[in-house]
Write a protein that holds these residues in place. Structure first.
Motif, PDB file in Angstrom:
ATOM      1  N   LEU A  64       0.688  -1.700  -0.291  1.00 35.61           N
ATOM      2  CA  LEU A  64       0.015   0.247  -0.237  1.00 35.61           C
ATOM      3  C   LEU A  64       0.516   1.593   0.153  1.00 35.61           C
ATOM      4  O   LEU A  64       2.002   1.364   0.666  1.00 35.61           O
ATOM      5  CB  LEU A  64      -0.902  -0.221   1.034  1.00 35.61           C
ATOM      6  N   GLU A  65       0.751   2.688  -0.732  1.00 31.84           N
ATOM      7  CA  GLU A  65       1.729   3.402  -0.860  1.00 31.84           C
ATOM      8  C   GLU A  65       0.610   4.273  -0.181  1.00 31.84           C
ATOM      9  O   GLU A  65      -0.656   4.515   0.481  1.00 31.84           O
ATOM     10  CB  GLU A  65       1.108   4.077  -2.385  1.00 31.84           C
ATOM     11  N   ASN A  66       1.551   5.168  -0.133  1.00 33.61           N
ATOM     12  CA  ASN A  66       0.412   6.363   1.197  1.00 33.61           C
ATOM     13  C   ASN A  66      -0.358   7.517   0.443  1.00 33.61           C
ATOM     14  O   ASN A  66      -1.476   7.748   1.446  1.00 33.61           O
ATOM     15  CB  ASN A  66       2.149   7.389   0.855  1.00 33.61           C
ATOM     16  N   ASP A  67      -0.509   7.691  -0.754  1.00 34.92           N
ATOM     17  CA  ASP A  67      -1.776   7.759  -1.000  1.00 34.92           C
ATOM     18  C   ASP A  67      -3.190   6.836  -1.837  1.00 34.92           C
ATOM     19  O   ASP A  67      -4.137   8.324  -1.617  1.00 34.92           O
ATOM     20  CB  ASP A  67      -1.994   8.278  -2.987  1.00 34.92           C
ATOM     21  N   LYS A  68      -3.344   6.278  -1.123  1.00 36.75           N
ATOM     22  CA  LYS A  68      -4.567   4.918  -0.998  1.00 36.75           C
ATOM     23  C   LYS A  68      -5.648   5.656   0.483  1.00 36.75           C
ATOM     24  O   LYS A  68      -4.978   5.066   1.342  1.00 36.75           O
ATOM     25  CB  LYS A  68      -3.861   3.540  -1.613  1.00 36.75           C
ATOM     26  N   MET A  69      -6.720   5.319  -0.023  1.00 39.52           N
ATOM     27  CA  MET A  69      -7.377   5.404   1.529  1.00 39.52           C
ATOM     28  C   MET A  69      -7.680   4.337   1.834  1.00 39.52           C
ATOM     29  O   MET A  69      -7.676   3.200   1.157  1.00 39.52           O
ATOM     30  CB  MET A  69      -9.168   6.114   0.875  1.00 39.52           C
ATOM     31  N   VAL A  70      -8.157   3.855   3.140  1.00 43.58           N
ATOM     32  CA  VAL A  70      -8.226   3.015   3.641  1.00 43.58           C
ATOM     33  C   VAL A  70      -9.910   2.554   3.607  1.00 43.58           C
ATOM     34  O   VAL A  70     -10.088   1.388   3.597  1.00 43.58           O
ATOM     35  CB  VAL A  70      -8.624   3.470   5.507  1.00 43.58           C
ATOM     36  N   GLY A  71     -10.555   2.504   3.074  1.00 44.01           N
ATOM     37  CA  GLY A  71     -11.585   2.589   2.433  1.00 44.01           C
ATOM     38  C   GLY A  71     -11.782   1.707   0.725  1.00 44.01           C
ATOM     39  O   GLY A  71     -12.809   0.904   0.693  1.00 44.01           O
ATOM     40  N   GLN A  72     -10.329   1.513   0.567  1.00 48.75           N
ATOM     41  CA  GLN A  72     -10.034   1.195  -0.619  1.00 48.75           C
ATOM     42  C   GLN A  72      -9.680  -0.531  -0.758  1.00 48.75           C
ATOM     43  O   GLN A  72     -10.069  -0.187  -1.621  1.00 48.75           O
ATOM     44  CB  GLN A  72      -9.187   2.210  -1.787  1.00 48.75           C
ATOM     45  N   CYS A  73      -9.012  -0.128   0.905  1.00 51.31           N
ATOM     46  CA  CYS A  73      -9.121  -1.565   0.587  1.00 51.31           C
ATOM     47  C   CYS A  73     -10.208  -2.674   1.210  1.00 51.31           C
ATOM     48  O   CYS A  73      -9.500  -3.875   1.751  1.00 51.31           O
ATOM     49  CB  CYS A  73      -7.795  -1.493   2.069  1.00 51.31           C
ATOM     50  N   ARG A  74     -10.911  -2.466   1.575  1.00 52.41           N
ATOM     51  CA  ARG A  74     -12.496  -2.984   2.290  1.00 52.41           C
ATOM     52  C   ARG A  74     -12.425  -4.082   0.799  1.00 52.41           C
ATOM     53  O   ARG A  74     -12.263  -4.001  -0.380  1.00 52.41           O
ATOM     54  CB  ARG A  74     -13.821  -2.538   2.380  1.00 52.41           C
TER      55      ARG A  74
END
Length: 119
Positions: A64-74
């Motif tokens: 995971l990179e810095n710009d990714k949001m937690v909601g995108q990991c669902r």
């Protein structure tokens, strides 16, 4: 904020132990996760990150990179979206430490005590 909107995460360390679960807003970024992991890293572990740069988070086989949001990991499958997401944490030394160690190894003369010949 309703509890259903929060994303539940736990972090699996190199030895199989877990940190968490913790709850985050879907709009939280990965940098926030790194900071929390460093702050709450168990003191009894042999390997410990000095800062966020020493950590890599892996989710579904991707770093995971810095710009990714937690909601995108669902996981977008039915009831699994409400489950706890497990992310793997890899703690590694910073690049400067690795280069220093390589220089020290190069300065030590190497001797071949057991020459090998393949015929």
């Amino acid at each position: 904020m309703a509890e259903e909107e929060l994303v539940k995460l736990k972090f699996r360390l190199y030895d199989g132990s877990d940190m968490g679960p913790f709850q985050y807003l879907p709009t939280s970024n990965i940098a926030m996760l790194w900071e929390r992991i460093v702050a709450e890293w168990p003191k009894d572990k042999k390997i410990a990150p000095k800062g966020a740069n020493d950590i890599k988070l892996i989710n579904t086989g991707k770093i995971l990179e810095n710009d990714k949001m937690v909601g995108q990991c669902r996981v977008p499958f039915g009831d699994l979206s409400k489950a706890v997401i497990t992310m793997h944490v890899v703690a590694q030394p910073s690049v400067a430490k690795v280069k220093t160690a390589e220089k020290e190894e190069d300065e030590v003369p190497r001797k071949n005590l057991y020459p090998c010949s393949i015929l």
